[in-house]
Motif scaffolding. Structure first.
Motif: not given
Length: 130
Positions: A38, A41, A76, A90, A94
């Motif tokens: 993502s 994210a 997220g 997501v 991160w």
């Protein structure tokens, strides 16, 4: 460099991996690019972590970490809620941002310390009684 590099890694990963978007329900915000990882994210995590690290020695460190963390979690969650990402997209964004931004920070820490040093000395000079 930290945020821009994270976005570059994201684009490269999307091109190389090409994972399809989820089709679990009709999305409220349809996307057409690859799903993994993502970008939202990854970008928000890179931004929040960069700001948190840069403000780590200031009075703004706690607001930066708390507000940044809430922002990252909210974005997220929204990506999964909107049906445009799997939770793994997501989480991978991160984790990739955490690795990239931390690496950039460690690599440039000596430069940052030399930049912060004059500011710290000026601040301490003002605080000491004459």
């Amino acid at each position: 460099m930290a945020v821009g590099g994270a976005m570059g890694i994201n684009l490269l990963a999307k091109v190389l991996l090409g994972r399809a978007r989820p089709a679990l329900w009709v999305s409220l915000a349809p996307e057409s690019s690859s799903s993994f990882p993502s970008g939202h994210a990854m970008g928000t995590a890179a931004l929040a972590l960069t700001l948190g690290l840069l403000l780590a020695h200031s009075k703004w460190r706690w607001p930066a970490w708390v507000l940044g963390g809430l922002f990252v979690l909210g974005v997220g969650f929204s990506r999964v809620y909107l049906g445009v990402h799997y939770p793994s997209d997501v989480l991978s964004g991160w984790i990739a941002s955490l690795g990239w931004v931390t690496s950039v920070y460690v690599l440039f820490l000596p430069v940052l310390r030399s930049l912060w040093s004059p500011v710290r000395h000026r601040h301490q000079a003002h605080r000491q009684p004459s």
